[in-house]
Motif scaffolding. Sequence first.
Motif, PDB file in Angstrom:
ATOM      1  N   GLU A 101       1.060  -1.129  -0.082  1.00  0.00           N
ATOM      2  CA  GLU A 101      -0.003   0.075   0.034  1.00  0.00           C
ATOM      3  C   GLU A 101       0.766   1.343  -0.194  1.00  0.00           C
ATOM      4  O   GLU A 101       1.858   1.436   0.818  1.00  0.00           O
ATOM      5  CB  GLU A 101      -0.913  -0.034   1.196  1.00  0.00           C
ATOM      6  CG  GLU A 101      -2.051   1.214   1.262  1.00  0.00           C
ATOM      7  CD  GLU A 101      -2.853   1.237   2.310  1.00  0.00           C
ATOM      8  OE1 GLU A 101      -3.732   1.913   2.555  1.00  0.00           O
ATOM      9  OE2 GLU A 101      -2.807   0.252   3.096  1.00  0.00           O
ATOM     10  N   PHE A 102       0.626   2.307  -0.997  1.00  0.00           N
ATOM     11  CA  PHE A 102       1.362   3.340  -0.970  1.00  0.00           C
ATOM     12  C   PHE A 102       0.575   4.608  -1.394  1.00  0.00           C
ATOM     13  O   PHE A 102      -0.613   4.635  -1.610  1.00  0.00           O
ATOM     14  CB  PHE A 102       2.744   3.225  -2.015  1.00  0.00           C
ATOM     15  CG  PHE A 102       1.975   3.031  -3.327  1.00  0.00           C
ATOM     16  CD1 PHE A 102       1.854   4.162  -4.104  1.00  0.00           C
ATOM     17  CD2 PHE A 102       1.591   1.875  -3.929  1.00  0.00           C
ATOM     18  CE1 PHE A 102       1.537   4.167  -5.697  1.00  0.00           C
ATOM     19  CE2 PHE A 102       1.234   1.826  -5.481  1.00  0.00           C
ATOM     20  CZ  PHE A 102       0.882   3.008  -6.080  1.00  0.00           C
ATOM     21  N   ARG A 103       1.253   5.760  -1.159  1.00  0.00           N
ATOM     22  CA  ARG A 103       0.700   6.888  -1.759  1.00  0.00           C
ATOM     23  C   ARG A 103       1.737   7.641  -2.617  1.00  0.00           C
ATOM     24  O   ARG A 103       2.967   7.758  -2.110  1.00  0.00           O
ATOM     25  CB  ARG A 103       0.398   8.028  -0.661  1.00  0.00           C
ATOM     26  CG  ARG A 103      -0.920   7.298   0.272  1.00  0.00           C
ATOM     27  CD  ARG A 103      -1.289   8.618   1.238  1.00  0.00           C
ATOM     28  NE  ARG A 103      -2.427   8.222   1.819  1.00  0.00           N
ATOM     29  CZ  ARG A 103      -2.485   7.808   3.086  1.00  0.00           C
ATOM     30  NH1 ARG A 103      -1.279   7.678   3.953  1.00  0.00           N
ATOM     31  NH2 ARG A 103      -3.473   7.181   3.755  1.00  0.00           N
ATOM     32  N   ALA A 104       1.698   7.915  -3.696  1.00  0.00           N
ATOM     33  CA  ALA A 104       2.298   8.572  -4.727  1.00  0.00           C
ATOM     34  C   ALA A 104       2.031   9.767  -4.897  1.00  0.00           C
ATOM     35  O   ALA A 104       0.767  10.260  -5.339  1.00  0.00           O
ATOM     36  CB  ALA A 104       2.456   8.093  -6.129  1.00  0.00           C
ATOM     37  N   HIS A 105       2.919  10.978  -4.482  1.00  0.00           N
ATOM     38  CA  HIS A 105       2.565  12.560  -4.499  1.00  0.00           C
ATOM     39  C   HIS A 105       2.832  13.020  -5.904  1.00  0.00           C
ATOM     40  O   HIS A 105       4.111  12.993  -6.066  1.00  0.00           O
ATOM     41  CB  HIS A 105       3.068  13.163  -3.438  1.00  0.00           C
ATOM     42  CG  HIS A 105       2.709  12.594  -1.955  1.00  0.00           C
ATOM     43  ND1 HIS A 105       1.703  12.935  -1.266  1.00  0.00           N
ATOM     44  CD2 HIS A 105       3.136  11.455  -1.158  1.00  0.00           C
ATOM     45  CE1 HIS A 105       1.422  12.299  -0.300  1.00  0.00           C
ATOM     46  NE2 HIS A 105       2.320  11.482  -0.277  1.00  0.00           N
ATOM     47  N   TYR A 106       2.350  13.830  -6.659  1.00  0.00           N
ATOM     48  CA  TYR A 106       2.508  14.412  -7.645  1.00  0.00           C
ATOM     49  C   TYR A 106       1.626  15.725  -7.932  1.00  0.00           C
ATOM     50  O   TYR A 106       0.644  15.913  -7.257  1.00  0.00           O
ATOM     51  CB  TYR A 106       2.353  13.470  -8.924  1.00  0.00           C
ATOM     52  CG  TYR A 106       0.994  13.134  -9.248  1.00  0.00           C
ATOM     53  CD1 TYR A 106       0.206  13.570 -10.047  1.00  0.00           C
ATOM     54  CD2 TYR A 106       0.251  11.956  -8.536  1.00  0.00           C
ATOM     55  CE1 TYR A 106      -1.190  13.242 -10.406  1.00  0.00           C
ATOM     56  CE2 TYR A 106      -0.976  11.432  -8.585  1.00  0.00           C
ATOM     57  CZ  TYR A 106      -1.669  12.114  -9.632  1.00  0.00           C
ATOM     58  OH  TYR A 106      -2.925  11.706 -10.151  1.00  0.00           O
ATOM     59  N   SER A 107       2.066  16.532  -8.954  1.00  0.00           N
ATOM     60  CA  SER A 107       1.225  17.533  -9.340  1.00  0.00           C
ATOM     61  C   SER A 107       1.020  17.334 -10.861  1.00  0.00           C
ATOM     62  O   SER A 107       1.795  17.126 -11.593  1.00  0.00           O
ATOM     63  CB  SER A 107       1.769  19.018  -8.991  1.00  0.00           C
ATOM     64  OG  SER A 107       3.195  19.132  -9.661  1.00  0.00           O
ATOM     65  N   LEU A 108      -0.174  17.867 -11.161  1.00  0.00           N
ATOM     66  CA  LEU A 108      -0.603  18.020 -12.567  1.00  0.00           C
ATOM     67  C   LEU A 108      -1.267  19.329 -13.010  1.00  0.00           C
ATOM     68  O   LEU A 108      -2.124  19.376 -12.168  1.00  0.00           O
ATOM     69  CB  LEU A 108      -1.400  16.661 -12.863  1.00  0.00           C
ATOM     70  CG  LEU A 108      -1.770  16.344 -14.236  1.00  0.00           C
ATOM     71  CD1 LEU A 108      -0.478  16.226 -15.450  1.00  0.00           C
ATOM     72  CD2 LEU A 108      -2.821  15.150 -14.491  1.00  0.00           C
ATOM     73  N   ASP A 109      -0.818  19.863 -13.910  1.00  0.00           N
ATOM     74  CA  ASP A 109      -1.092  21.214 -14.371  1.00  0.00           C
ATOM     75  C   ASP A 109      -1.467  21.875 -12.979  1.00  0.00           C
ATOM     76  O   ASP A 109      -2.282  22.782 -12.839  1.00  0.00           O
ATOM     77  CB  ASP A 109      -2.609  20.960 -14.902  1.00  0.00           C
ATOM     78  CG  ASP A 109      -2.695  20.231 -16.042  1.00  0.00           C
ATOM     79  OD1 ASP A 109      -1.589  20.327 -16.817  1.00  0.00           O
ATOM     80  OD2 ASP A 109      -3.819  19.580 -16.615  1.00  0.00           O
ATOM     81  N   GLY A 110      -0.398  22.068 -12.231  1.00  0.00           N
ATOM     82  CA  GLY A 110      -0.168  22.808 -11.043  1.00  0.00           C
ATOM     83  C   GLY A 110      -0.933  22.360  -9.771  1.00  0.00           C
ATOM     84  O   GLY A 110      -1.043  23.148  -8.647  1.00  0.00           O
ATOM     85  N   LYS A 111      -1.740  21.468  -9.948  1.00  0.00           N
ATOM     86  CA  LYS A 111      -2.625  20.845  -8.786  1.00  0.00           C
ATOM     87  C   LYS A 111      -2.003  19.495  -8.041  1.00  0.00           C
ATOM     88  O   LYS A 111      -1.794  18.659  -8.789  1.00  0.00           O
ATOM     89  CB  LYS A 111      -4.068  20.414  -9.439  1.00  0.00           C
ATOM     90  CG  LYS A 111      -5.019  19.997  -8.527  1.00  0.00           C
ATOM     91  CD  LYS A 111      -6.308  19.776  -8.930  1.00  0.00           C
ATOM     92  CE  LYS A 111      -7.134  19.017  -8.044  1.00  0.00           C
ATOM     93  NZ  LYS A 111      -8.513  18.320  -8.662  1.00  0.00           N
ATOM     94  N   LYS A 112      -1.954  19.422  -6.915  1.00  0.00           N
ATOM     95  CA  LYS A 112      -1.188  18.486  -6.197  1.00  0.00           C
ATOM     96  C   LYS A 112      -2.399  17.393  -5.941  1.00  0.00           C
ATOM     97  O   LYS A 112      -3.514  17.775  -5.794  1.00  0.00           O
ATOM     98  CB  LYS A 112      -1.047  19.028  -4.973  1.00  0.00           C
ATOM     99  CG  LYS A 112       0.172  19.817  -4.635  1.00  0.00           C
ATOM    100  CD  LYS A 112       1.041  20.141  -3.286  1.00  0.00           C
ATOM    101  CE  LYS A 112       2.209  20.834  -3.425  1.00  0.00           C
ATOM    102  NZ  LYS A 112       2.855  21.237  -2.313  1.00  0.00           N
ATOM    103  N   CYS A 146     -10.975   8.792 -13.704  1.00  0.00           N
ATOM    104  CA  CYS A 146      -9.851   8.521 -13.118  1.00  0.00           C
ATOM    105  C   CYS A 146      -9.686   9.427 -11.765  1.00  0.00           C
ATOM    106  O   CYS A 146      -9.856  10.555 -12.233  1.00  0.00           O
ATOM    107  CB  CYS A 146      -8.710   8.220 -13.761  1.00  0.00           C
ATOM    108  SG  CYS A 146      -7.275   7.340 -12.599  1.00  0.00           S
ATOM    109  N   PRO A 147      -9.577   8.952 -10.590  1.00  0.00           N
ATOM    110  CA  PRO A 147      -9.584   9.951  -9.348  1.00  0.00           C
ATOM    111  C   PRO A 147      -8.199  10.566  -9.425  1.00  0.00           C
ATOM    112  O   PRO A 147      -7.993  11.703  -8.782  1.00  0.00           O
ATOM    113  CB  PRO A 147      -9.628   9.040  -8.166  1.00  0.00           C
ATOM    114  CG  PRO A 147      -9.425   7.630  -8.628  1.00  0.00           C
ATOM    115  CD  PRO A 147      -9.633   7.430  -9.977  1.00  0.00           C
ATOM    116  N   CYS A 148      -7.065  10.121 -10.275  1.00  0.00           N
ATOM    117  CA  CYS A 148      -6.032  11.042 -10.307  1.00  0.00           C
ATOM    118  C   CYS A 148      -6.041  12.207 -10.939  1.00  0.00           C
ATOM    119  O   CYS A 148      -5.132  13.098 -11.021  1.00  0.00           O
ATOM    120  CB  CYS A 148      -4.918  10.033 -11.061  1.00  0.00           C
ATOM    121  SG  CYS A 148      -4.902  10.087 -12.682  1.00  0.00           S
ATOM    122  N   GLY A 149      -6.990  12.569 -11.715  1.00  0.00           N
ATOM    123  CA  GLY A 149      -7.104  13.823 -12.377  1.00  0.00           C
ATOM    124  C   GLY A 149      -6.768  13.807 -13.688  1.00  0.00           C
ATOM    125  O   GLY A 149      -6.706  14.901 -14.387  1.00  0.00           O
TER     126      GLY A 149
END
Length: 163
Positions: A101-112, A146-149
């Motif tokens: 189980e993990f959490r990958a943090h990223y930003s896409l189009d300036g949104k975290k 998809c919930p990732c945006g």
Amino acid sequence: MKNSDNKKSTQHCPCGTGKSYADCCGVFISNQKLPLTPEALMRSRYTAYTRANIDYIIQTMKSPAADNFDVKDAEEWAKTVNWIGLDVIKTKYDANQGIVEFRAHYSLDGKKNILHEISEFRFENGKWYYVDGTIPNQKIGRNDPCPCGSNKKYKKCCGCSSR
């Protein structure tokens, strides 16, 4: 080795272990060694995504995750994302299967954003493979956004790989 690859090899590995890339995920991604645990494989897959190395992603996955994997979309997505960090929450495995189980943090189009996944792994022919992943506490249909945006269907995005 390209100069940019050499520079990256002396930096800390994106997977968050604190080791250098060359001494951590780099040995797996360059096929010098095999990851010995599901967690090591998951960390190396995250690192491969940070480098848009989709060939490694493909080499380390099996069905059902590999069934609908879209190479072009995965590469475009990986190149668009600004990767921030990785948190491994829980790891459990035996000789033939494992869960990370993990959490990958990223930003896409300036949104975290945070991709929270429970990844499933299987050990076959002396090698660990990513085989499936679920997003905990969230019921998402394969055809839902998809919930990732990414604005893609779940099955064409995070539902088909460990992105």
